[in-house]
Design a protein around this motif. Structure first.
Motif, PDB file in Angstrom:
ATOM      1  N   ALA A  76      -4.077  -6.266   4.601  1.00 34.35           N
ATOM      2  CA  ALA A  76      -2.946  -6.809   5.376  1.00 34.35           C
ATOM      3  C   ALA A  76      -1.597  -6.652   4.679  1.00 34.35           C
ATOM      4  N   VAL A  77      -1.588  -6.378   3.392  1.00 36.14           N
ATOM      5  CA  VAL A  77      -0.321  -6.224   2.674  1.00 36.14           C
ATOM      6  C   VAL A  77       0.365  -4.933   3.137  1.00 36.14           C
ATOM      7  N   GLN A  78       1.611  -5.077   3.519  1.00 35.76           N
ATOM      8  CA  GLN A  78       2.384  -3.997   4.129  1.00 35.76           C
ATOM      9  C   GLN A  78       2.299  -2.681   3.369  1.00 35.76           C
ATOM     10  N   THR A  79       2.331  -2.734   2.059  1.00 38.94           N
ATOM     11  CA  THR A  79       2.397  -1.516   1.253  1.00 38.94           C
ATOM     12  C   THR A  79       1.030  -1.047   0.750  1.00 38.94           C
ATOM     13  N   CYS A  80      -0.041  -1.669   1.194  1.00 38.57           N
ATOM     14  CA  CYS A  80      -1.375  -1.339   0.669  1.00 38.57           C
ATOM     15  C   CYS A  80      -2.185  -0.590   1.715  1.00 38.57           C
ATOM     16  N   ASP A  81      -2.799   0.508   1.307  1.00 39.66           N
ATOM     17  CA  ASP A  81      -3.604   1.268   2.262  1.00 39.66           C
ATOM     18  C   ASP A  81      -5.089   1.227   1.929  1.00 39.66           C
ATOM     19  N   ARG A  82      -5.492   0.254   1.121  1.00 39.22           N
ATOM     20  CA  ARG A  82      -6.928   0.140   0.818  1.00 39.22           C
ATOM     21  C   ARG A  82      -7.664  -0.241   2.104  1.00 39.22           C
ATOM     22  N   PRO A  83      -8.858   0.309   2.317  1.00 37.99           N
ATOM     23  CA  PRO A  83      -9.569   0.064   3.586  1.00 37.99           C
ATOM     24  C   PRO A  83     -10.000  -1.394   3.754  1.00 37.99           C
ATOM     25  N   ARG A 112      -7.384  -7.006  -5.196  1.00 36.25           N
ATOM     26  CA  ARG A 112      -6.149  -7.194  -5.970  1.00 36.25           C
ATOM     27  C   ARG A 112      -5.202  -8.143  -5.241  1.00 36.25           C
ATOM     28  N   HIS A 113      -4.981  -7.896  -3.934  1.00 40.97           N
ATOM     29  CA  HIS A 113      -4.034  -8.736  -3.196  1.00 40.97           C
ATOM     30  C   HIS A 113      -4.607 -10.114  -2.879  1.00 40.97           C
ATOM     31  N   HIS A 114      -5.938 -10.237  -2.763  1.00 42.09           N
ATOM     32  CA  HIS A 114      -6.535 -11.559  -2.581  1.00 42.09           C
ATOM     33  C   HIS A 114      -6.282 -12.410  -3.823  1.00 42.09           C
TER      34      HIS A 114
HETATM   35 ZN   LIG Z   1      -4.223  -4.662  -0.768  1.00 40.61          ZN
END
Ligand SMILES: [Zn+2]
Length: 138
Positions: A76-83, A112-114
């Motif tokens: 969900a992070v705007q700049t992250c493209d991890r599946p 990472r973002h969690h």
């Molecule tokens: Zn992420």
């Protein structure tokens, strides 16, 4: 899982996307749908069924699917493209702080973002449905 909009399903020439993020042709998408069955998910309305409030702490499979589609298959992070297929369902307002188990306050986040979202030194900014930004607190 394949994600596509209605125009693509009806014959537009845009690509659909697998849950891994890989683009596939509209023709292959239609063949897969015909061969394996098509389960449509319509977005844009709020569903009572997808809001568990505080009755359940963990997001259910239908909520995860709705988040996956809203987030276009990525974190969900705007700049992250991890599946999103490998992401964790997270409360954007922590459960221990009164957060609800619903789509408004839930998101699929990469590990990472969690970790950052749960860290007290960071705060979450909601950009639009399915997209957030995580800022370091000043
Ligand atoms: Zn992420």
């Amino acid at each position: 899982m394949v994600t596509m909009d209605l125009a693509t399903l009806l014959g537009d020439l845009r690509a659909a996307h697998l849950d891994t993020g890989q683009a596939i042709s509209p023709g292959l998408t239609r063949r897969l749908a015909a061969r394996h069955g098509l389960i449509p998910a319509v977005l844009g309305t709020h569903s009572e069924v997808l809001d568990l409030g505080r009755k359940a702490r963990l997001h259910n499979a239908k909520q995860r699917l709705a988040m996956f589609i809203t987030q276009h298959g990525t974190c969900a992070v705007q700049t992250c493209d991890r599946p999103a297929a490998t992401a964790q369902a997270a409360h954007l307002i922590a459960w221990q702080h009164g957060g609800h188990t619903n789509l408004t306050h839930g998101a699929l986040l990469c590990s990472r973002h969690h970790t950052l979202a749960d860290h007290p030194d960071y705060r979450i900014e909601h950009l639009r449905p399915g997209r957030i930004h995580i800022h370091r607190r000043q």
